[in-house]
Design a protein around this motif. Structure first.
Motif, PDB file in Angstrom:
ATOM      1  N   ILE A 170       0.346  -3.172  11.531  1.00  0.00           N
ATOM      2  CA  ILE A 170       0.835  -4.136  10.537  1.00  0.00           C
ATOM      3  C   ILE A 170       0.345  -3.819   9.126  1.00  0.00           C
ATOM      4  CG2 ILE A 170      -0.957  -5.940  10.534  1.00  0.00           C
ATOM      5  CD1 ILE A 170       2.881  -6.421  10.918  1.00  0.00           C
ATOM      6  N   ALA A 171      -0.736  -3.060   8.990  1.00  0.00           N
ATOM      7  CA  ALA A 171      -1.169  -2.656   7.650  1.00  0.00           C
ATOM      8  C   ALA A 171      -0.078  -1.862   6.942  1.00  0.00           C
ATOM      9  CB  ALA A 171      -2.460  -1.840   7.733  1.00  0.00           C
ATOM     10  N   GLN A 172       0.735  -1.124   7.707  1.00  0.00           N
ATOM     11  CA  GLN A 172       1.836  -0.352   7.131  1.00  0.00           C
ATOM     12  C   GLN A 172       2.948  -1.251   6.581  1.00  0.00           C
ATOM     13  OE1 GLN A 172      -0.145   2.494   7.211  1.00  0.00           O
ATOM     14  NE2 GLN A 172       1.858   3.491   7.285  1.00  0.00           N
ATOM     15  N   PHE A 173       2.890  -2.534   6.946  1.00  0.00           N
ATOM     16  CA  PHE A 173       3.901  -3.496   6.509  1.00  0.00           C
ATOM     17  C   PHE A 173       3.315  -4.520   5.522  1.00  0.00           C
ATOM     18  CE2 PHE A 173       5.152  -1.742  10.515  1.00  0.00           C
ATOM     19  CZ  PHE A 173       6.531  -1.610  10.445  1.00  0.00           C
ATOM     20  N   GLY A 174       2.171  -4.188   4.948  1.00  0.00           N
ATOM     21  CA  GLY A 174       1.556  -5.097   3.988  1.00  0.00           C
ATOM     22  C   GLY A 174       0.854  -6.274   4.617  1.00  0.00           C
ATOM     23  N   GLY A 175       0.541  -6.188   5.913  1.00  0.00           N
ATOM     24  CA  GLY A 175      -0.150  -7.265   6.606  1.00  0.00           C
ATOM     25  C   GLY A 175      -1.594  -6.922   6.900  1.00  0.00           C
ATOM     26  N   ASP A 176      -2.386  -7.950   7.123  1.00  0.00           N
ATOM     27  CA  ASP A 176      -3.811  -7.792   7.395  1.00  0.00           C
ATOM     28  C   ASP A 176      -4.066  -7.945   8.896  1.00  0.00           C
ATOM     29  OD1 ASP A 176      -6.551  -7.806   7.541  1.00  0.00           O
ATOM     30  OD2 ASP A 176      -6.839  -9.481   6.142  1.00  0.00           O
ATOM     31  N   PRO A 177      -4.404  -6.875   9.600  1.00  0.00           N
ATOM     32  CA  PRO A 177      -4.643  -6.986  11.043  1.00  0.00           C
ATOM     33  C   PRO A 177      -5.849  -7.844  11.383  1.00  0.00           C
ATOM     34  CG  PRO A 177      -5.306  -4.819  10.242  1.00  0.00           C
ATOM     35  CD  PRO A 177      -4.602  -5.496   9.100  1.00  0.00           C
ATOM     36  N   ALA A 178      -6.680  -8.137  10.390  1.00  0.00           N
ATOM     37  CA  ALA A 178      -7.849  -8.990  10.609  1.00  0.00           C
ATOM     38  C   ALA A 178      -7.562 -10.445  10.261  1.00  0.00           C
ATOM     39  CB  ALA A 178      -9.038  -8.488   9.784  1.00  0.00           C
ATOM     40  N   ASN A 179      -6.303 -10.778   9.986  1.00  0.00           N
ATOM     41  CA  ASN A 179      -5.950 -12.171   9.684  1.00  0.00           C
ATOM     42  C   ASN A 179      -4.579 -12.475  10.288  1.00  0.00           C
ATOM     43  OD1 ASN A 179      -5.956 -14.763   8.725  1.00  0.00           O
ATOM     44  ND2 ASN A 179      -5.530 -14.203   6.601  1.00  0.00           N
ATOM     45  N   VAL A 180      -4.584 -12.753  11.599  1.00  0.00           N
ATOM     46  CA  VAL A 180      -3.351 -12.987  12.350  1.00  0.00           C
ATOM     47  C   VAL A 180      -3.363 -14.394  12.927  1.00  0.00           C
ATOM     48  CG1 VAL A 180      -1.962 -12.261  14.335  1.00  0.00           C
ATOM     49  CG2 VAL A 180      -3.160 -10.545  12.939  1.00  0.00           C
ATOM     50  N   MET A 181      -2.305 -15.145  12.662  1.00  0.00           N
ATOM     51  CA  MET A 181      -2.127 -16.463  13.267  1.00  0.00           C
ATOM     52  C   MET A 181      -1.063 -16.364  14.349  1.00  0.00           C
ATOM     53  SD  MET A 181      -0.931 -20.125  11.600  1.00  0.00           S
ATOM     54  CE  MET A 181       0.860 -19.935  11.646  1.00  0.00           C
ATOM     55  N   ILE A 182      -1.379 -16.829  15.561  1.00  0.00           N
ATOM     56  CA  ILE A 182      -0.367 -16.971  16.603  1.00  0.00           C
ATOM     57  C   ILE A 182       0.161 -18.397  16.548  1.00  0.00           C
ATOM     58  CG2 ILE A 182      -1.232 -15.140  18.098  1.00  0.00           C
ATOM     59  CD1 ILE A 182      -2.648 -17.306  19.777  1.00  0.00           C
ATOM     60  N   TRP A 230       9.292  -9.166   9.219  1.00  0.00           N
ATOM     61  CA  TRP A 230       9.730  -9.523   7.868  1.00  0.00           C
ATOM     62  C   TRP A 230       8.520  -9.423   6.935  1.00  0.00           C
ATOM     63  CZ3 TRP A 230      11.358 -11.918  12.281  1.00  0.00           C
ATOM     64  CH2 TRP A 230      12.725 -12.173  12.457  1.00  0.00           C
ATOM     65  N   THR A 231       8.647  -8.721   5.839  1.00  0.00           N
ATOM     66  CA  THR A 231       7.530  -8.582   4.905  1.00  0.00           C
ATOM     67  C   THR A 231       8.034  -8.498   3.467  1.00  0.00           C
ATOM     68  OG1 THR A 231       5.600  -7.242   4.292  1.00  0.00           O
ATOM     69  CG2 THR A 231       7.515  -6.055   5.153  1.00  0.00           C
ATOM     70  N   PRO A 232       7.272  -9.030   2.510  1.00  0.00           N
ATOM     71  CA  PRO A 232       7.679  -8.883   1.103  1.00  0.00           C
ATOM     72  C   PRO A 232       7.697  -7.430   0.654  1.00  0.00           C
ATOM     73  CG  PRO A 232       6.083 -10.653   1.336  1.00  0.00           C
ATOM     74  CD  PRO A 232       6.113  -9.931   2.649  1.00  0.00           C
ATOM     75  N   ALA A 233       6.804  -6.595   1.222  1.00  0.00           N
ATOM     76  CA  ALA A 233       6.741  -5.194   0.797  1.00  0.00           C
ATOM     77  C   ALA A 233       5.846  -4.408   1.737  1.00  0.00           C
ATOM     78  CB  ALA A 233       6.208  -5.078  -0.627  1.00  0.00           C
ATOM     79  N   ASN A 234       6.168  -3.138   1.922  1.00  0.00           N
ATOM     80  CA  ASN A 234       5.308  -2.216   2.673  1.00  0.00           C
ATOM     81  C   ASN A 234       4.353  -1.551   1.694  1.00  0.00           C
ATOM     82  OD1 ASN A 234       7.934  -2.556   4.224  1.00  0.00           O
ATOM     83  ND2 ASN A 234       6.688  -1.473   5.737  1.00  0.00           N
ATOM     84  N   ASP A 235       3.392  -2.336   1.219  1.00  0.00           N
ATOM     85  CA  ASP A 235       2.568  -1.891   0.092  1.00  0.00           C
ATOM     86  C   ASP A 235       1.068  -1.906   0.383  1.00  0.00           C
ATOM     87  OD1 ASP A 235       2.162  -4.600   0.279  1.00  0.00           O
ATOM     88  OD2 ASP A 235       2.914  -5.083  -1.725  1.00  0.00           O
ATOM     89  N   HIS A 236       0.687  -2.114   1.655  1.00  0.00           N
ATOM     90  CA  HIS A 236      -0.722  -2.128   2.053  1.00  0.00           C
ATOM     91  C   HIS A 236      -1.504  -3.296   1.448  1.00  0.00           C
ATOM     92  CE1 HIS A 236      -0.675   1.676   4.289  1.00  0.00           C
ATOM     93  NE2 HIS A 236       0.205   2.076   3.382  1.00  0.00           N
ATOM     94  N   LYS A 237      -0.801  -4.279   0.936  1.00  0.00           N
ATOM     95  CA  LYS A 237      -1.468  -5.516   0.516  1.00  0.00           C
ATOM     96  C   LYS A 237      -1.816  -6.310   1.770  1.00  0.00           C
ATOM     97  CE  LYS A 237      -0.692  -9.682  -2.258  1.00  0.00           C
ATOM     98  NZ  LYS A 237       0.288 -10.411  -3.121  1.00  0.00           N
ATOM     99  N   LYS A 238      -2.996  -6.900   1.822  1.00  0.00           N
ATOM    100  CA  LYS A 238      -3.464  -7.552   3.048  1.00  0.00           C
ATOM    101  C   LYS A 238      -2.983  -9.010   3.114  1.00  0.00           C
ATOM    102  CE  LYS A 238      -7.433  -4.640   4.093  1.00  0.00           C
ATOM    103  NZ  LYS A 238      -8.878  -4.603   4.414  1.00  0.00           N
TER     104      LYS A 238
END
Length: 552
Positions: free
Chosen positions: A203-215, A115-123
Motif C-alpha cells: 500500500i505504500a506504493q499507493f500513497g498509503g501507510d501500512p502502519a495505519n490501517v483501519m478495518i 482508490w487513492t488520491p495519488a501514488n506518491d508515497h505520502k503516508k
C-alpha cells in the motif's frame, strides 16, 4: 413476518439478505480515464486509471488459485507476471448468483480494488472495507461502496476485497480432511487476512501507510470485522476497527459446523469417508445445495440461561480454536486487540430495510393488541413487560413505531452495546458508540411509513456518496436517503468522523460535538445526522428491560 429478535432475525435471514437487495449501483466497467497510471507491486507492474482526481486500480489479484485441488484450502501461490497487467476492470466476485454490472462469479475470486488520491508515497490512512451480504453474497464492487469520494475529499486510501463466501469459504472439514484442510471453516476470513497482508506489502506504493490501517464493514462486513479483531493472523496488519450494524459477538462452534458438514454430505449422498468427492462437484451445484440447507445465523445468540444456541446449517466463520480461537466478543473483548481503538454502532430504524425487502406492510397497520400478538412468538411471557417498558420510554409512539424500535435494537443494537461494554471493561484502547439517525422521508412501498434510517443506508453516507453532482446538475433522489439536501451534510459528517478516526484513532469532525469514549457511567452515544449530538445513557429504560429478560 413476526417480530424477530436479534439471534432469530439472523437465523431466518442469516444476514445474507443484509444489503444484498440494495440496487446495484452501475459502476462503469471501463470508464474513460483522464489518464492511466502504472505502479510496481510485489508481483509485477499494474496499470490503473486516474479519474477526477482519484487513482483507481480494479481487480488486482492478491492470491492464487482456489479452485480445483485448492478448493477448501489455502490459495496456490500467486505467480508473478511480466509486462504490465491492466487493473481497469473489477475482478470476479465469489460464487453466488450473478451480480448486475459485475463480472460473472468465479471460484477464483481473490481480487481487490484500491482508490487513492495519488501514488506518491505520502503516508495516508488506509480504510480496508469488508463488504456486507452476510457470509454468502456481495463483493468489493457492491453498490454504494465506490471509494472515490472518500479518497478525494478526505485524503485517504480505500481498499475493498473479494473473498470466498458460503460453503466454499466456510465448510468445516478439519475433523475429516486432515492437515491439508486445517482451517477450512475459515477460508473466507483467511482470504481477507491475505488482503490485509497485501496491503502491508504494497500500500505504500499507493500513497498509503501500512502502519495505519483501519478495518471496517457493515452488516456481514461488521461481523467479518468482529472476527478479524479476534484473529491472531490478522493482528499484525491493522491498527483500529469499526463494526457497523453487524455486531459479531459469537460465531459458529466447531461442533455445529461439523453437523452442517454432515448435513451437506447427506444432501449430496456422499459418505463422510468419501468427502473428497466434494472437490468434483461443480461450483454451481454447490451453490444450489447451499440454498437448500437450513438457514442459520453466521453468528449466534444466547438463551436466557446464557448457553450459546446451536443450530446446524448455514455458513460463516467457525470458532475452531486456531484461526478463530474463541468467540470474538464472548465472554470478553479479545485481549489480542486490547490496544486497538474501536467504533461500534447501528442504525436507528434497521428493520425498515427488511420490511421493504420482505414486502412486509402489515407492521404499519398494527394497533397495540396486534403488536403484542406479533411479539409473543419471540418473547412469550416477557412480551407485556417489553411493550410496557417501551410505551413508558416513548409515550407518544404508535404501535408500528414501537415495533420498528424493538425490532431494530434487537437486530443490531443489543450486540453493539454488548461489544462496547466489554471493550470498556477490558481497560485498553477506547471504544466509541454511535447511532446513525438521519431520517429518509421515502415511504416503504405499500405503506405511508417512512424508511427513516434503515439497515444499509449508512453505506452511501459513510462513503460520502450522498453528495451533489460534481458537474453542478440537479441532485438525483437517493435510493434510500430520499431528496432532502440535509443528507449531504449528514454524509459529510459521517465520512469525516470515520476518516478522522482512521487517521488519529479518535473520531472528530468540523461542526460536530466532541465525541467522548464510551464509559459505563455516562454511556455517551454519538447520534449521527445533519446535526450530530452526544446523548448520554441513551435507551437506558429500554436496555434495562432487555437486560432483565436476559437478552443483553
Amino acid at each position: 413476518m413476526h417480530m424477530i429478535q436479534r439471534r432469530d432475525f439472523l437465523t431466518q435471514l442469516s444476514l445474507a439478505t443484509a444489503a444484498i437487495s440494495l440496487p446495484q449501483v452501475a459502476f462503469p466497467s471501463a470508464p474513460k480515464a483522464d489518464e492511466f497510471v502504472e505502479v510496481a507491486i510485489t508481483h509485477g507492474r499494474i496499470r490503473g486509471m486516474r479519474k477526477e482526481g482519484v487513482n483507481l486500480f480494479k481487480g488486482i489479484p492478491y492470491g492464487g488459485r482456489i479452485s480445483g485441488d485448492r478448493r477448501f484450502r489455502r490459495p496456490a501461490p500467486l505467480e508473478k507476471w511480466t509486462g504490465v497487467r491492466d487493473a481497469l476492470e473489477f475482478g470476479a466476485p465469489a460464487i453466488q448468483n450473478p451480480r448486475r454490472n459485475e463480472p460473472a462469479p468465479s471460484e477464483d475470486c481473490l481480487f481487490l480494488n484500491v482508490w487513492t488520491p495519488a501514488n506518491d508515497h505520502k503516508k495516508r490512512p488506509v480504510l480496508f472495507y469488508s463488504h456486507g451480504g452476510g457470509f454468502v453474497v456481495g463483493s468489493g464492487a457492491s453498490g454504494g461502496q465506490d471509494g472515490s469520494n472518500l479518497a478525494r475529499n478526505f485524503d485517504v486510501v480505500v481498499v475493498e476485497t473479494n473473498h470466498r463466501l458460503g460453503l466454499l469459504g466456510f465448510l468445516y472439514l478439519d475433523d475429516i480432511g486432515g492437515p491439508d484442510y486445517a482451517g477450512s471453516g475459515n477460508m473466507g476470513m483467511l482470504d481477507i487476512v491475505d488482503g490485509l497482508k497485501w496491503v502491508h506489502d504494497n500500500i505504500a506504493q499507493f500513497g498509503g501507510d501500512p502502519a495505519n490501517v483501519m478495518i471496517w464493514g457493515e452488516s456481514g462486513g461488521g461481523a467479518k470485522t468482529s472476527c478479524l479483531y479476534a484473529m491472531p493472523s490478522a493482528a499484525p496488519y491493522f491498527n483500529k476497527a469499526s463494526i457497523e450494524s453487524g455486531p459479531g459477538v459469537r460465531m459458529t462452534p466447531k461442533e455445529t459446523a461439523a453437523e452442517t458438514t454432515a448435513l451437506l454430505l447427506k444432501e449430496l449422498n456422499i459418505d463422510p469417508k468419501d468427502w473428497k468427492k466434494l472437490l468434483d462437484v461443480p461450483a454451481a451445484d454447490l451453490l444450489a445445495i447451499q440454498g437448500k440447507l437450513p438457514s442459520v445465523a453466521p453468528f449466534l445468540g444466547k438463551n436466557t440461561k446464557g448457553a450459546v444456541l446451536r443450530r446446524a446449517g448455514g455458513f460463516g466463520p467457525v470458532v475452531d480454536g486456531v484461526v478463530l480461537p474463541h468467540h470474538p466478543f464472548d465472554p470478553t473483548a479479545p485481549a489480542l486487540s486490547k490496544n486497538k481503538p474501536l467504533l461500534v454502532g447501528w442504525n436507528e430504524d434497521e428493520y425498515t430495510f427488511f420490511a421493504w425487502e420482505r414486502k412486509d406492510t402489515e407492521f404499519a397497520k398494527l394497533d397495540f393488541d396486534g403488536l403484542q400478538k406479533r411479539l409473543e412468538p419471540q418473547y412469550g411471557e416477557d412480551t407485556p413487560k417489553l411493550i410496557a417498558a417501551y410505551r413508558k420510554a416513548r409515550p407518544n409512539a404508535t404501535a408500528p413505531q414501537l415495533y420498528i424500535a424493538i425490532s431494530s435494537i434487537a437486530m443490531m443494537g443489543l450486540g453493539s452495546v454488548d461489544i462496547a461494554e466489554k471493550k470498556v471493561k477490558e481497560g485498553g484502547a477506547p471504544v466509541y458508540l454511535y447511532n446513525f439517525g438521519y431520517k429518509s422521508e421515502k415511504p416503504i412501498p405499500g405503506t405511508d411509513y417512512p424508511m427513516g434510517t434503515p439497515h444499509a443506508m449508512d453505506i452511501s453516507f459513510k462513503f460520502n456518496n450522498e453528495i451533489p453532482p460534481r458537474d453542478g446538475s440537479a441532485p438525483k433522489e437517493s435510493f434510500f436517503g430520499g431528496n432532502r439536501p440535509e443528507r449531504f451534510v449528514a454524509s459529510h459528517h459521517f465520512a469525516e468522523l470515520w476518516t478522522t478516526f482512521a487517521r488519529t484513532g479518535k473520531p472528530a469532525a468540523k461542526d460536530v460535538p466532541q465525541w467522548p469514549a464510551y464509559n459505563l457511567k455516562t454511556r455517551p452515544t454519538m447520534r449521527i445526522d445533519a446535526q450530530c449530538e452526544i446523548i448520554d445513557n441513551r435507551f437506558s429504560q429500554e436496555l434495562a428491560m432487555w437486560r432483565s429478560i436476559g437478552k443483553l
